[in-house]
Design a protein around this motif. Structure first.
Motif, PDB file in Angstrom:
ATOM      1  N   ALA A   1      -2.991   6.085  14.447  1.00  0.00           N
ATOM      2  CA  ALA A   1      -4.361   5.925  14.927  1.00  0.00           C
ATOM      3  C   ALA A   1      -4.485   4.728  15.866  1.00  0.00           C
TER       4      ALA A   1
ATOM      5  N   ASP B   1       0.854  -1.188   0.000  1.00  0.00           N
ATOM      6  CA  ASP B   1       0.000   0.000   0.000  1.00  0.00           C
ATOM      7  C   ASP B   1       0.896   1.247   0.000  1.00  0.00           C
TER       8      ASP B   1
ATOM      9  N   VAL C   1      -2.954  -2.121   5.413  1.00  0.00           N
ATOM     10  CA  VAL C   1      -4.121  -1.507   6.035  1.00  0.00           C
ATOM     11  C   VAL C   1      -5.369  -2.112   5.397  1.00  0.00           C
TER      12      VAL C   1
ATOM     13  N   GLU D   1      -9.430  -1.993   5.755  1.00  0.00           N
ATOM     14  CA  GLU D   1     -10.571  -1.308   6.378  1.00  0.00           C
ATOM     15  C   GLU D   1     -10.110  -0.448   7.557  1.00  0.00           C
ATOM     16  N   GLU D   2      -9.040   0.319   7.304  1.00  0.00           N
ATOM     17  CA  GLU D   2      -8.466   1.262   8.257  1.00  0.00           C
ATOM     18  C   GLU D   2      -7.831   0.588   9.470  1.00  0.00           C
ATOM     19  N   LYS D   3      -7.649  -0.726   9.399  1.00  0.00           N
ATOM     20  CA  LYS D   3      -7.005  -1.446  10.493  1.00  0.00           C
ATOM     21  C   LYS D   3      -5.684  -2.040  10.000  1.00  0.00           C
TER      22      LYS D   3
ATOM     23  N   ASP E   1      -0.317   5.915   4.192  1.00  0.00           N
ATOM     24  CA  ASP E   1      -1.546   5.376   4.778  1.00  0.00           C
ATOM     25  C   ASP E   1      -1.232   4.479   5.975  1.00  0.00           C
ATOM     26  N   CYS E   2      -0.188   3.677   5.834  1.00  0.00           N
ATOM     27  CA  CYS E   2       0.201   2.805   6.947  1.00  0.00           C
ATOM     28  C   CYS E   2       0.667   3.619   8.146  1.00  0.00           C
TER      29      CYS E   2
ATOM     30  N   GLU F   1      -0.269   6.641   8.950  1.00  0.00           N
ATOM     31  CA  GLU F   1      -1.489   7.202   9.561  1.00  0.00           C
ATOM     32  C   GLU F   1      -2.179   6.152  10.420  1.00  0.00           C
ATOM     33  N   ALA F   2      -2.275   4.926   9.910  1.00  0.00           N
ATOM     34  CA  ALA F   2      -2.946   3.858  10.648  1.00  0.00           C
ATOM     35  C   ALA F   2      -2.179   3.485  11.908  1.00  0.00           C
TER      36      ALA F   2
END
Length: 356
Positions: free
Chosen positions: A139, A128, A188, A190-192, A132-133, A135-136
């Motif tokens: 989070a 990916d 990542v 589904e945002e997990k 994005d990773c 950010e995850a």
């Protein structure tokens, strides 16, 4: 008069000491724990995830530059806090970056030369976007920011779904294996965050490894402790956990081929099932079933390197060390093409588990 001179001399040294005059307080620094690296038109896009040292939630910030130092300088010109990489725990490379060997080599060299970044910083790969990773990751753990670090330090080695790789280890393998290596994979969904599998890296090409393929790689390393495999015996699915994993390599020249015999002494524990007493015959039958299961898994993993026509998994350094005469005058490419593999798992079930 004499006492006055002594007093004056005792006061002079502190005047020449800088002490902490130029030292920044912790609240004046942004301690970066996770760094994501993607390619961009400007060179690389760096995504910084800082530790949460104040009120509210921490947030990521990005900069595009040809170098990490240039990206840090950009960020420092836009923020009131100094960017500090001294606490950096994890660097995530995107697949796109890994397929650009020039940019990858540049970042690896900069990390290696850095006087701030630890050689034990963990390296990960993703198919990916690294941004994005990152950010995850923030989070998932906005308080300490050490979730990934803790996973690979405390968990990965016990479940055998992936292998932690630090900067020093990867650079050693990268050099020894002529620009080939394997990094643990993060994604990542589904945002997990999903942790497991790997990414085999070679010059300008990557080969994502599933959990099973990564497990085959761990068997080849003799580091598959904690692996859980399933196989069917008499219509029942049985799980076996590997408790001991070793490996040895032997090489023999055969006409135009070199036979690579991989022997894997393994111990495992049968989990679940009925928990009934097994006869010696049934025990041996189950061991043979799982040995075949392991053999197929390893052979499948080796085929990935066969398709790549590259030694992705560090086999050639073993033959160079063990049989130097056998490899004289043979190029790496020709040597790799000449290898033929035979896999010999030797599983011993030590414990049949408990009745449930």
């Amino acid at each position: 008069m004499y006492k006055g001179k002594l007093l004056l001399l005792s006061l002079l040294p502190p005047l020449f000491l800088t002490g902490c005059w130029d030292k920044k307080d912790p609240e004046d620094r942004a301690f970066i724990l996770t760094l994501g690296v993607d390619p961009s038109a400007e060179g690389c896009r760096f995504t910084f995830a800082p530790a949460n040292t104040g009120e509210g939630e921490a947030r990521t910030y990005t900069a595009e530059s040809e170098t990490l130092a240039g990206a840090v300088a950009q960020i420092d010109g836009q923020m009131s806090r100094k960017t500090d990489l001294g606490q950096l725990k994890t660097v995530i490379f995107s697949g796109e970056l890994l397929e650009d060997s020039q940019k990858l080599d540049g970042i690896l060299q900069e990390l290696e030369r850095s006087q701030t970044v630890s050689e034990k910083v963990m390296l990960l790969a993703t198919t990916d976007q690294a941004a994005d990773c990152t950010e995850a990751v923030l989070a998932a753990d906005s308080k300490t920011g050490t979730f990934l670090w803790d996973f690979y330090k405390n968990t990965a080695g016990e479940v055998a779904v992936t292998k932690g790789v630090d900067l020093d280890t990867f650079l050693t393998e990268w050099t020894e294996q002529s620009g080939n290596g394997v990094l643990p994979r993060i994604s990542v969904e589904e945002e997990k965050l999903e942790l497991g599998g790997g990414v085999a890296v070679t010059q300008n090409r990557i080969y994502p490894l599933s959990n099973a393929e990564e497990r085959g790689y761990l068997f080849l390393l003799g580091e598959a402790e904690g692996a859980l495999l399933e196989a069917v015996y008499e219509g029942e699915t049985l799980p076996v956990e590997i408790g001991k994993s070793e490996v040895s390599y032997d090489f023999a020249a055969e006409d135009t081929e070199i036979l690579c015999s991989v022997t894997l002494p393994l111990e495992g524990t049968l989990q679940g099932g009925e928990g009934m007493f097994l006869s010696e015959q049934k025990r041996e039958q189950i061991e043979r079933i799982f040995e075949e299961r392991i053999r197929e898994e390893i052979e499948h993993t080796i085929k990935i390197a066969g398709r790549a026509k590259k030694d992705l998994f560090g086999i050639l350094p073993r033959i160079y060390r063990k049989e130097p005469v056998m490899t004289e005058g043979i190029s790496e490419e020709a040597l790799w093409q000449a290898l033929r593999f035979e896999i010999w798992p030797e599983l011993e079930l030590k414990d049949m588990g408990r009745k449930r």
